[in-house]
Motif scaffolding. Structure first.
Motif, mmCIF file in Angstrom:
data_model
loop_
_atom_site.group_PDB
_atom_site.id
_atom_site.type_symbol
_atom_site.label_atom_id
_atom_site.label_comp_id
_atom_site.label_asym_id
_atom_site.label_seq_id
_atom_site.Cartn_x
_atom_site.Cartn_y
_atom_site.Cartn_z
ATOM 1 N N PRO A 99 12.470 15.049 -26.774
ATOM 2 C CA PRO A 99 11.205 14.329 -27.006
ATOM 3 C C PRO A 99 11.363 12.945 -27.652
ATOM 4 N N GLY A 100 12.588 12.532 -27.951
ATOM 5 C CA GLY A 100 12.758 11.139 -28.353
ATOM 6 C C GLY A 100 13.377 10.900 -29.723
ATOM 7 N N SER A 101 13.915 11.941 -30.357
ATOM 8 C CA SER A 101 14.470 11.739 -31.716
ATOM 9 C C SER A 101 15.669 10.798 -31.712
ATOM 10 N N TRP A 102 16.585 11.008 -30.778
ATOM 11 C CA TRP A 102 17.768 10.124 -30.737
ATOM 12 C C TRP A 102 17.316 8.687 -30.504
ATOM 13 N N THR A 103 16.371 8.520 -29.604
ATOM 14 C CA THR A 103 15.904 7.155 -29.288
ATOM 15 C C THR A 103 15.315 6.508 -30.532
ATOM 16 N N TYR A 129 15.993 6.957 -33.569
ATOM 17 C CA TYR A 129 17.064 6.524 -34.476
ATOM 18 C C TYR A 129 17.802 5.314 -33.869
ATOM 19 N N ALA A 130 18.106 5.419 -32.580
ATOM 20 C CA ALA A 130 18.919 4.383 -31.928
ATOM 21 C C ALA A 130 18.245 3.017 -31.964
ATOM 22 N N VAL A 131 16.928 2.984 -31.771
ATOM 23 C CA VAL A 131 16.267 1.672 -31.736
ATOM 24 C C VAL A 131 16.341 0.966 -33.098
ATOM 25 N N LYS A 132 16.445 1.758 -34.150
ATOM 26 C CA LYS A 132 16.595 1.140 -35.481
ATOM 27 C C LYS A 132 17.981 0.497 -35.584
ATOM 28 N N VAL A 133 18.965 1.143 -34.976
ATOM 29 C CA VAL A 133 20.332 0.624 -35.049
ATOM 30 C C VAL A 133 20.468 -0.634 -34.177
ATOM 31 N N ILE A 134 19.884 -0.602 -32.983
ATOM 32 C CA ILE A 134 20.077 -1.749 -32.071
ATOM 33 C C ILE A 134 19.186 -2.935 -32.428
ATOM 34 N N GLY A 135 18.131 -2.678 -33.195
ATOM 35 C CA GLY A 135 17.270 -3.765 -33.653
ATOM 36 C C GLY A 135 16.291 -4.234 -32.585
ATOM 37 N N PRO A 136 15.389 -5.135 -32.976
ATOM 38 C CA PRO A 136 14.292 -5.524 -32.082
ATOM 39 C C PRO A 136 14.740 -6.264 -30.827
ATOM 40 N N GLY A 166 15.453 5.351 -21.978
ATOM 41 C CA GLY A 166 15.609 6.802 -22.056
ATOM 42 C C GLY A 166 15.177 7.452 -20.763
ATOM 43 N N ILE A 167 15.983 8.392 -20.296
ATOM 44 C CA ILE A 167 15.651 9.119 -19.064
ATOM 45 C C ILE A 167 15.615 10.609 -19.372
#
Ligand SMILES: C[S@@+](CC[C@H](N)C(=O)[O-])C[C@H]1O[C@@H](n2cnc3c(N)ncnc32)[C@H](O)[C@@H]1O
Length: 155
Positions: free
Chosen positions: A8-12, A14-21, A27-28
């Motif tokens: 449902p999107g937990s990894w995403t 977290y990941a978007v915080k790491v990769i920044g704006p 996500g697929i």
């Protein structure tokens, strides 16, 4: 970055915080994800469907990804051998995607359910990366077969 099996999107999240704006996470998943995240885009689809990945990457002007991660898991049947085989197929698919769509120098992580295929999988993965690490988070239940394989710096 590409997040295979993102629902449902937990990894995403977290990941978007790491990769920044300025980064973008695609996500697929077979399941629809309804989260609204400015630097993430969710696609409902099958990771085995190459045109879907190509189409959405192209629409986001991405030729090759910096990171490919896969938390893909099959719906469990309770029949261990069958579940392990399905899980293995998903891991092989994730590696195929990384082979084709991860940039040289890019990183890969895949969740693997340990089975007799573990060594075979490592044999497939090792030639593609400068370094391979195997990681079992402390939070993983003792009874779980889950393990994470990380491929660093694609060759
Ligand atoms: C453990 S969940 C992923 C959890 C997710 N990483 C998160 O942090 O919320 C496994 C996901 O793999 C997805 N999946 C299984 N087979 C797939 C396939 N062929 N293509 C895309 N997603 C798949 C399932 O639909 C399921 O949502």
């Amino acid at each position: 970055m590409l997040d295979l099996g993102c629902a449902p999107g937990s990894w995403t999240q977290y990941a978007v915080k790491v990769i920044g704006p300025k980064g973008l996470c695609i996500g697929i998943d077979l399941q629809r994800v309804t989260l609204a995240i400015s630097n993430a885009r969710f696609v409902q689809g099958d990771a085995f469907d190459e045109p879907t990945i190509v189409k959405f990457a192209a629409e986001s002007n991405i030729e090759l990804f910096d990171v490919v991660m896969s938390d893909m898991a099959p719906k469990t049947s309770g029949i261990r051998v069958q579940d392990q085989t399905r899980s293995f197929d998903l891991c092989v698919r994730a590696l195929d995607v990384a082979r084709a769509r991860l940039r040289p120098g890019g990183n890969f992580v895949v969740k693997f359910f340990q089975s007799g295929e573990f060594d075979n999988y490592l044999k497939m993965l090792k030639p593609l990366f400068a370094k391979v690490e195997i990681f079992r988070p402390k939070s993983t239940r003792k009874s779980s077969y889950e393990i994470y394989i990380v491929g660093l710096k694609k060759l």
